[in-house]
Design a protein around this motif. Structure first.
Motif, PDB file in Angstrom:
ATOM      1  N   GLU A 192       8.655  -5.111  75.727  1.00 21.53           N
ATOM      2  CA  GLU A 192       8.907  -3.741  75.280  1.00 21.53           C
ATOM      3  C   GLU A 192       8.944  -3.666  73.758  1.00 21.53           C
ATOM      4  O   GLU A 192       8.402  -2.733  73.159  1.00 21.53           O
ATOM      5  N   ASP A 193       9.572  -4.660  73.132  1.00 20.48           N
ATOM      6  CA  ASP A 193       9.611  -4.700  71.668  1.00 20.48           C
ATOM      7  C   ASP A 193       8.205  -4.786  71.094  1.00 20.48           C
ATOM      8  O   ASP A 193       7.852  -4.079  70.141  1.00 20.48           O
ATOM      9  N   ILE A 194       7.397  -5.685  71.681  1.00 25.31           N
ATOM     10  CA  ILE A 194       6.034  -5.892  71.178  1.00 25.31           C
ATOM     11  C   ILE A 194       5.211  -4.621  71.320  1.00 25.31           C
ATOM     12  O   ILE A 194       4.490  -4.219  70.402  1.00 25.31           O
ATOM     13  N   VAL A 195       5.321  -3.958  72.473  1.00 18.16           N
ATOM     14  CA  VAL A 195       4.578  -2.712  72.690  1.00 18.16           C
ATOM     15  C   VAL A 195       4.973  -1.668  71.647  1.00 18.16           C
ATOM     16  O   VAL A 195       4.113  -1.000  71.050  1.00 18.16           O
ATOM     17  N   ASN A 196       6.269  -1.534  71.392  1.00 21.79           N
ATOM     18  CA  ASN A 196       6.738  -0.535  70.432  1.00 21.79           C
ATOM     19  C   ASN A 196       6.275  -0.850  69.010  1.00 21.79           C
ATOM     20  O   ASN A 196       5.858   0.043  68.267  1.00 21.79           O
ATOM     21  N   ILE A 197       6.334  -2.126  68.634  1.00 14.84           N
ATOM     22  CA  ILE A 197       5.925  -2.503  67.278  1.00 14.84           C
ATOM     23  C   ILE A 197       4.421  -2.326  67.103  1.00 14.84           C
ATOM     24  O   ILE A 197       3.955  -1.816  66.079  1.00 14.84           O
ATOM     25  N   VAL A 198       3.634  -2.744  68.100  1.00 14.44           N
ATOM     26  CA  VAL A 198       2.181  -2.594  68.005  1.00 14.44           C
ATOM     27  C   VAL A 198       1.803  -1.111  67.990  1.00 14.44           C
ATOM     28  O   VAL A 198       0.889  -0.700  67.270  1.00 14.44           O
TER      29      VAL A 198
END
Length: 307
Positions: A192-198
């Motif tokens: 979820e963190d990666i999706v939000n940052i990307v």
């Protein structure tokens, strides 16, 4: 993006890191009011390319922090004692930002383990020992920092929180990272963190969240910097066309230098980002990664040298 919107985005997407960071800053600024031992240093550590510096810079902007930044490359010098003096100087500079500009400030050292870490049989240099000693002394005496050899009345300064990033803090001299001096935060973004940052990374490209989900699921085991490299790779064809427009590769040096001086370089038109182009560039990056992993040419070279 305004400060309020940026704060909201950060709190929504990574509240734990923001709160940890904000708590460290606040505790250090009101340390004189607290009846506790407040660590001066916050160590943010985790895997390579996971966005530690990127996230920290976003938090700086959101909180209105004016950081004084150092890199690991400044922690060594041919002159004994120079890096230690530089740290004290930068620390005092951050204190002057607080006093003269009325802004929150801190000292940030990027990739500290690259400069202070011990790997295998590496030896500590005099400068490494002095840097470690300097950081330990700052942690124990954060409001009195001398640049010269003698204490002066002007050596009394503001307490300035220190933020360091690294991949492996266990390689650093243990007394420096003990709990009383350094608070540690392990940064390991989940899906979820990666999706939000990307998604934020592609915010100005018109790439939807659904497209980002497809990208992350297509390359699920990649570090965050991989997704930035994907975007950069999509520029290659547009840059090749731009080079052709200014006269081709043969006159590239002449045109670039003269064009920059005269302001006559043709306008570069960024490519329109599409999910197809991003996935294609991602696959080419994965192929390169695999080729490097499979080739191991350095081992073959060293084997031939031994023979």
């Amino acid at each position: 993006m305004t400060g309020i919107k940026l704060v909201s985005t950060l709190l929504l997407h990574r509240s734990l890191q923001v709160l940890k960071f904000a708590c460290h800053i606040v505790k250090n600024y009101i340390a004189h009011l607290l009846n506790i031992k407040v660590p001066l240093i916050l160590g943010i550590w985790g895997g390579k390319g996971q966005g530690k510096t990127f996230q920290t810079e976003l938090i700086f902007r959101a909180m209105g922090v004016e950081p004084i930044i150092m890199s690991a490359g400044e922690l060594e010098s041919e002159r004994a004692g120079e890096p230690g003096r530089l740290i004290r100087d930068r620390y005092r500079t951050a204190s002057q930002v607080i006093q003269n500009q009325g802004k929150i400030s801190c000292l940030m050292i990027n990739d500290i383990d690259a400069g202070l870490g011990r790997f295998g049989n590496t030896q500590m240099t005099v400068n490494t020992q002095i840097v470690v000693g300097t950081l330990m002394n700052l942690s124990d005496n954060p409001t009195r920092v001398s640049i010269g050899q003698k204490w002066r009345a002007s050596d009394v300064t503001h307490r300035v929180p220190i933020i360091v990033t690294g991949n492996d803090l266990s390689t650093i001299y243990a007394p420096l990272i003990r709990d009383g001096r350094m608070e540690k935060f392990y940064w390991q973004p989940d899906r979820e963190d990666i999706v939000n940052i990307v998604h934020r990374m592609y915010a100005n490209d018109g790439i939807s969240r659904e497209d980002v989900l497809q990208i992350v699921d297509t390359f699920p085991k990649q570090a965050l910097d991989f997704y930035g490299a994907m975007r950069s790779r999509t520029y290659d064809q547009s840059i090749s066309k731009w080079v052709s427009d200014i006269g081709g590769y043969e006159k590239l040096g002449e045109k670039l230098l003269e064009g920059r001086k005269k302001g006559k370089l043709p306008t570069f038109v960024p490519p329109k980002q599409t999910i197809e182009a991003l996935l294609e560039s991602g696959r080419s990056l994965v192929e390169e990664q695999q080729l490097i992993t499979n080739s191991r040419l350095s081992k073959e070279y060293m084997k031939n040298i031994d023979e």
